[in-house]
Structures are given as C-alpha cells and as structure tokens.
Motif scaffolding. Sequence first.
Motif, PDB file in Angstrom:
ATOM      1  N   GLU A   1       0.830  -1.203   0.000  1.00 20.21           N
ATOM      2  CA  GLU A   1       0.000   0.000   0.000  1.00 20.21           C
ATOM      3  C   GLU A   1       0.870   1.260   0.000  1.00 20.21           C
ATOM      4  N   ASN A   2       0.514   2.187  -0.855  1.00 21.42           N
ATOM      5  CA  ASN A   2       1.165   3.494  -0.988  1.00 21.42           C
ATOM      6  C   ASN A   2       2.558   3.436  -1.622  1.00 21.42           C
ATOM      7  N   LEU A   3       2.972   2.269  -2.082  1.00 15.52           N
ATOM      8  CA  LEU A   3       4.274   2.160  -2.736  1.00 15.52           C
ATOM      9  C   LEU A   3       4.129   2.352  -4.246  1.00 15.52           C
TER      10      LEU A   3
ATOM     11  N   ALA B   1      -8.354   2.826   9.829  1.00 17.34           N
ATOM     12  CA  ALA B   1      -9.526   3.276   9.070  1.00 17.34           C
ATOM     13  C   ALA B   1      -9.142   4.373   8.083  1.00 17.34           C
ATOM     14  N   GLY B   2      -9.909   4.473   7.016  1.00 17.80           N
ATOM     15  CA  GLY B   2      -9.663   5.490   6.012  1.00 17.80           C
ATOM     16  C   GLY B   2     -10.216   6.847   6.418  1.00 17.80           C
ATOM     17  N   PHE B   3      -9.840   7.864   5.642  1.00 16.41           N
ATOM     18  CA  PHE B   3     -10.261   9.231   5.949  1.00 16.41           C
ATOM     19  C   PHE B   3     -11.782   9.368   6.012  1.00 16.41           C
ATOM     20  N   SER B   4     -12.473   8.786   5.044  1.00 13.42           N
ATOM     21  CA  SER B   4     -13.919   8.969   4.994  1.00 13.42           C
ATOM     22  C   SER B   4     -14.601   8.345   6.200  1.00 13.42           C
ATOM     23  N   GLU B   5     -14.136   7.161   6.610  1.00 15.94           N
ATOM     24  CA  GLU B   5     -14.754   6.501   7.756  1.00 15.94           C
ATOM     25  C   GLU B   5     -14.422   7.224   9.065  1.00 15.94           C
ATOM     26  N   LEU B   6     -13.192   7.702   9.197  1.00 13.72           N
ATOM     27  CA  LEU B   6     -12.827   8.480  10.380  1.00 13.72           C
ATOM     28  C   LEU B   6     -13.676   9.739  10.484  1.00 13.72           C
ATOM     29  N   GLY B   7     -13.824  10.433   9.360  1.00  9.17           N
ATOM     30  CA  GLY B   7     -14.632  11.651   9.364  1.00  9.17           C
ATOM     31  C   GLY B   7     -16.087  11.375   9.643  1.00  9.17           C
TER      32      GLY B   7
ATOM     33  N   SER C   1     -13.288   9.197  -1.493  1.00  7.70           N
ATOM     34  CA  SER C   1     -12.388   8.097  -1.135  1.00  7.70           C
ATOM     35  C   SER C   1     -12.961   6.744  -1.571  1.00  7.70           C
ATOM     36  N   ASP C   2     -12.098   5.732  -1.589  1.00  2.00           N
ATOM     37  CA  ASP C   2     -12.522   4.403  -2.008  1.00  2.00           C
ATOM     38  C   ASP C   2     -13.035   3.553  -0.843  1.00  2.00           C
TER      39      ASP C   2
ATOM     40  N   THR D   1      -3.601   8.152  -1.716  1.00  4.61           N
ATOM     41  CA  THR D   1      -3.858   7.172  -2.780  1.00  4.61           C
ATOM     42  C   THR D   1      -5.260   6.579  -2.756  1.00  4.61           C
ATOM     43  N   ASP D   2      -6.099   7.000  -1.810  1.00  2.70           N
ATOM     44  CA  ASP D   2      -7.405   6.351  -1.672  1.00  2.70           C
ATOM     45  C   ASP D   2      -8.486   7.040  -2.502  1.00  2.70           C
ATOM     46  N   LEU D   3      -8.200   7.292  -3.754  1.00  2.00           N
ATOM     47  CA  LEU D   3      -9.157   7.926  -4.657  1.00  2.00           C
ATOM     48  C   LEU D   3     -10.002   6.845  -5.325  1.00  2.00           C
TER      49      LEU D   3
END
Length: 325
Positions: free
Chosen positions: A25-27, A91-97, A120-121, A235-237
């Motif tokens: 991830e992110n590489l 957790a991803g940005f969308s879920e945290l928010g 986000s994905d 990268t979570d687009l």
Amino acid sequence: MSFRDKARGCLLGLAAGDALGAPAENLPPSEIRRRWGRLTEIEGGGTDDTEYAIFAASLLARHGHALTYADVAAAYRREVIPRVSGPMRGAGFSELGTVEALRRGMEPPLTGLVHSHGWSDGLAMRAAPYGIFCPGDPAEAARLVEQDGLVSGSGEGILGGRAVAGAVAAAMGGASTEDVVRAALSVIPADSWTARNIVRARTASKTVRKPGAAGDDGLVEALHEAVVVTHYPWTDLAPEAVALALAAVLAGGGDVEDSVTFGVSLGRDADTIGAIAGAITGAMRGERGVPERWAARIGPVTGKCLPVVAGKHVLDVADELAGGL
C-alpha cells in the motif's frame, strides 16, 4: 457453480487481495518490483477493507433490500462508535470523518459531506457484499450500496461503490470480464470521473493480454498515465482504485491469481485494488478459483479497526449472504 460457491469465492478473493496488497500500500510500482519482483505470497493479515466488507454484509443480513442510510447510521452508532474509545486504527479518511460527524449528532447525507473526503474508495472497498446479494442485478446492487455510501461518502466515492457493486453483481450472474466492466459503467454517469477513468483503463489494458507476459511493465506505466493523479499526496481515490482494479480483472482474464497479483503490482492503494479485483474474479471463478495457499492464510478477522466484527470469517459471512438469496 452455486450462488454459495460464488459468494464464498467473492469474499475469500476480497480478503486475499486485501492481505496480499497490504504491504504494498502506498508504494510505487518500481519499489514493489525492487522488493518482491511480483508480490505473490500473503505475508500477514488484511486491513480495514475486509472488516468493513463484513460489516456491510451484516447490514444486508438484517435489512435486505429494505436497507436505508438511516439503518446504516444507526448501526454505526450502536455497534461501531461505542467500541471505539480512541482513533480507529487503520480506518480510512472517509470513515474516520464519518464517525466524528455521527458523534456530533449529524445525520446522513451530511455525514458523508462534512469531512471533505467523499471521493475516497472506502465504499468501493466494502461494496462486494451488495453485489453478492443481487446476483445478475447490477442496478439493485448499486442502489443498495448507495444507501451505505450516503453515510460516509459523496460524489465520486459513491459512484466508485456503485461501480464495484454492479460489477460483482454481474460476476455473480455469470458475466464475462468485458461484461463485468460494462456492468460497472452501466450504473454510473458516463461523464463522471469514475466512468472516464474506467474507460481509459480498459483501453490501456488492451496493450497486453495477460500479466506476466512481455510488456507487463508497459501496461503498469500506461495505466498510471491514464488514471493516476500523481500530484495528489493520498492514494485512496475511488475513481483511481476502481479503474485500476477493473483493469487488473481484464489483464488477468478473470483469473483470480493473475488479476490480483497484477492489481497489487500497481501500487497506490494496493490493498483496495487487490480486494476489488479479488472480489470480482472470486465471484466469477468461485471458491476453488482462489489459490489454496492464499485461502489457507485467511482466518477470522481480528477487529483491529472494527471491534464489532472480531472473530468473523469471510466464508461464514458469505454463507449467510448466500442463504438469504
């Protein structure tokens, strides 16, 4: 194949793709090649992708086709938020928010708008259960996953989830790789960012027929040039991850191992790309289509992100979903 076999293949493929892609991830692809050549073996456990897919499946098991965003928000408040004393690990940005918005008393669809990460994905990574639940009916799968998405996302993030749910529904109904992509496109606007990326990725994927063949690196480069937003730091687009995952399905010819290993070799949000590619191809090929050595590495989830799903195994969840069809 029975719906049960397809459902088990779908969620097992999702979990395997998630776990395989986690260390990448992110590489960038160049770093993945330097470290592993081709990443083919699962080294550890999965991420929030698998746990959220299990959570989504639990919503369908309870509410079925009557599921609404109010039901989803209520489940977050009842089952997720009380068990999270601090930050949600992994957790991803969308879920945290979304969790913060719900804690503050906001209601959907505002909860999916206020955190500014609606693209986000996070929905796409957990959309597969909706496709399982609607075999051969991409439109209904997309309608249901949108109810989930309205709680945590907006715009292109919801469209990414719709595309994946539609693709899995088509795969559950026996669709070919090309028809799976058509199904994904059929449930989103043609002029959307997500649809344009899928079309670009589909075009690029025709440069080679199968991962591992000569020219594979050229396809990776072509796909990045076609859909990757290089100037953006995260990268979570959804439009990017969904398009790359569908390109991997095409490049792998629907084979689970070929599609997933190629998908994670693309880097970026590699675990989500692998999870989506694994879910679609797993639904196409069934449980036996997932390599045995991968299946043996998939155990019950730990609940490190979502404590409410701790101890659940994707195969049991698949059986429950298939039993409701």
